[in-house]
Design an enzyme around this catalytic site. Sequence first.
Site, PDB file in Angstrom:
ATOM      1  N   LEU A 105       0.952  -1.249   0.001  1.00  0.00           N
ATOM      2  CA  LEU A 105      -0.026  -0.043  -0.085  1.00  0.00           C
ATOM      3  C   LEU A 105       0.733   1.354  -0.020  1.00  0.00           C
ATOM      4  O   LEU A 105       0.437   2.301   0.564  1.00  0.00           O
ATOM      5  CB  LEU A 105      -0.918   0.163   1.384  1.00  0.00           C
ATOM      6  CG  LEU A 105      -2.043  -0.948   1.318  1.00  0.00           C
ATOM      7  CD1 LEU A 105      -2.917  -0.550   2.545  1.00  0.00           C
ATOM      8  CD2 LEU A 105      -3.058  -0.428  -0.197  1.00  0.00           C
TER       9      LEU A 105
ATOM     10  N   GLY B  30       7.601  -1.751 -11.039  1.00  0.00           N
ATOM     11  CA  GLY B  30       8.456  -2.050 -12.219  1.00  0.00           C
ATOM     12  C   GLY B  30       8.741  -3.649 -11.695  1.00  0.00           C
ATOM     13  O   GLY B  30       8.207  -4.383 -11.325  1.00  0.00           O
TER      14      GLY B  30
ATOM     15  N   CYS C 183       8.604  -9.125 -13.092  1.00  0.00           N
ATOM     16  CA  CYS C 183       7.366  -9.716 -12.991  1.00  0.00           C
ATOM     17  C   CYS C 183       6.085  -9.056 -13.037  1.00  0.00           C
ATOM     18  O   CYS C 183       5.247  -9.476 -13.989  1.00  0.00           O
ATOM     19  CB  CYS C 183       7.358 -10.313 -11.486  1.00  0.00           C
ATOM     20  SG  CYS C 183       8.791 -11.730 -11.531  1.00  0.00           S
TER      21      CYS C 183
HETATM   22  C1  UDX Z   1       7.260  -9.540  -7.411  1.00  0.00           C
HETATM   23  C2  UDX Z   1       6.443 -10.361  -6.383  1.00  0.00           C
HETATM   24  O1  UDX Z   1       6.343  -9.672  -5.200  1.00  0.00           O
HETATM   25  C3  UDX Z   1       7.081 -11.784  -6.231  1.00  0.00           C
HETATM   26  O2  UDX Z   1       6.311 -12.511  -5.396  1.00  0.00           O
HETATM   27  C4  UDX Z   1       6.833 -12.558  -7.730  1.00  0.00           C
HETATM   28  O3  UDX Z   1       7.399 -13.653  -7.539  1.00  0.00           O
HETATM   29  C5  UDX Z   1       7.689 -11.385  -8.563  1.00  0.00           C
HETATM   30  O4  UDX Z   1       7.352 -10.144  -8.581  1.00  0.00           O
HETATM   31  P1  UDX Z   1       9.572  -8.099  -7.239  1.00  0.00           P
HETATM   32  O5  UDX Z   1       9.400  -8.023  -8.715  1.00  0.00           O
HETATM   33  O6  UDX Z   1      10.982  -8.711  -6.761  1.00  0.00           O
HETATM   34  O7  UDX Z   1       8.678  -9.154  -6.887  1.00  0.00           O
HETATM   35  O8  UDX Z   1       9.321  -6.784  -6.515  1.00  0.00           O
HETATM   36  P2  UDX Z   1       8.304  -6.375  -5.310  1.00  0.00           P
HETATM   37  O9  UDX Z   1       8.947  -6.226  -4.058  1.00  0.00           O
HETATM   38  O10 UDX Z   1       7.113  -7.156  -5.312  1.00  0.00           O
HETATM   39  O11 UDX Z   1       7.956  -4.918  -6.061  1.00  0.00           O
HETATM   40  C6  UDX Z   1       7.436  -4.777  -7.273  1.00  0.00           C
HETATM   41  C7  UDX Z   1       7.255  -3.425  -7.524  1.00  0.00           C
HETATM   42  O12 UDX Z   1       6.504  -2.713  -6.763  1.00  0.00           O
HETATM   43  C8  UDX Z   1       8.436  -2.532  -7.303  1.00  0.00           C
HETATM   44  O13 UDX Z   1       8.771  -1.727  -8.292  1.00  0.00           O
HETATM   45  C9  UDX Z   1       8.016  -1.738  -6.043  1.00  0.00           C
HETATM   46  O14 UDX Z   1       8.752  -0.481  -5.825  1.00  0.00           O
HETATM   47  C10 UDX Z   1       6.573  -1.520  -6.444  1.00  0.00           C
HETATM   48  N1  UDX Z   1       5.806  -1.336  -4.971  1.00  0.00           N
HETATM   49  C11 UDX Z   1       5.916  -2.457  -4.018  1.00  0.00           C
HETATM   50  C12 UDX Z   1       5.311  -0.287  -4.823  1.00  0.00           C
HETATM   51  O15 UDX Z   1       5.201   0.628  -5.706  1.00  0.00           O
HETATM   52  N2  UDX Z   1       4.368  -0.293  -3.625  1.00  0.00           N
HETATM   53  C13 UDX Z   1       4.297  -1.173  -2.783  1.00  0.00           C
HETATM   54  O16 UDX Z   1       3.625  -0.937  -1.781  1.00  0.00           O
HETATM   55  C14 UDX Z   1       5.161  -2.465  -3.214  1.00  0.00           C
END
Ligand code: UDX
Length: 426
Positions: free
Chosen positions: A246, A253, A256
Amino acid sequence: MSDGKEPIGVIGVGWVGLVTAACFAELGHEVWARDILPEKIESLARGEVPIHEPGLPELVAKNAERLHFTTDMDETLEHARLLFVCVDTPPTYSGDADLSRVEKVLHELGDSDRHALVMKSTVPVGTGRSIQRRRPGTGYVSNPEFLKEGSAVADFMSPDRVVVGADGESREYADRVAGLYAPLDAPVVSTDVASAEMIKLASNAFLATKISFINEIANVSEELGADVTEVARGMGLDDRIGPKFLQAGIGYGGSCFPKDVQALKQLAGNTGYHFQLLTSVIEVNELQKRRTISKLQKHLGSLVGKEVALLGVAFKPNTDDIREATSLVLSGRLQGEGAHVRVYDPVAAREADGVLGGAVISDTALDALDGADAVVLVTEWPEFRELDWGGEVKRRLRQPVVIDGRNFLDRDALEAAGFTYEGIGR
Ligand code: UDX
């Protein structure tokens, strides 16, 4: 095997494959980790880990005796019955997943009925069934990964859940796969292959939806005078909502979320179903990446000739991964508006070389800030909080304007030091 240990094959030693191989070795299994790239295998055999992932080099070194890095598929097939498929499934121009690397593995496996494929790669729902139809003799288990970059080793060792999907006679293999994770003491979801495939895509799509949702709440909060960090805190205490994912920011980005949300939308579309919600999730994210431009214009006027410093290139901290990173879009848009861009990232600078157009890659954060008209915090690396904002940083900047794309910096302290501070949704 009587001691619960069994030789394991890992096919594709990228980020997921290497973490999987190292963690299974740590759990006591002999692992044959096979990749087609000889340079990669040679450097891994020397103990050199080519990616930035906390704890991984240590794990590879500690388990060197159980980790057999090889380019030889036959050697892998000879030792291991369970083959964890960890190859890339990148999106194609049509938005579908490119399964050519999975096909190559199938081809190399031949018509073996002594092996089971354990699919860790993210594949479209239906892939497993179609493979099983073509190769009824080969075992098939869907075992999606839920690893986050930057905490992948910890995620592997303490999973929220382990998902194993199998149909028909392959259920026996699914039990064996579930057994490998038994020491981790996580809930196991045993299901059919198609549902396991869908769990992976739906989980990532839901998390991306949560992010786009809070980003829209942030945008509306800016207009209405609410503070999204307070809103998220209040929402997150509701058990049904939960506090995670949240955090409003300048868009998600990585390798995944963008790919998997697109893939699920595309899969639905291929069946004739228009997934309206995911279409919006994607659009909101794209717009979110670009909103920083208008924030900068609000404070600087035209961006032509302005010097803008981007702190952070990686799509999130603790990784050198820049795939689908907001920095790439921002750097391009800013240069399109006539600004000069300099970027700094503690680990991802090398990756950024050549993909940020004319942006200058600085050796230190202070170099990037020298003479800048504005700073955009793109990635919340802890070291950016430690900068001497009130002293050295302020002296170096031409104009003390900070756009905090992750609501990460100390707003009160910056404002007290005379900065014009703008976060997301506050
Ligand atoms: C994600 C999934 O969490 C994981 O379970 C799956 O296997 C692969 O994709 P990851 O891509 O490593 O993992 O990153 P994650 O920590 O989930 O963050 C993804 C993106 O969302 C990042 O760019 C992060 O900055 C953004 N994000 C995350 C937000 O903008 N707000 C948040 O509250 C959480």
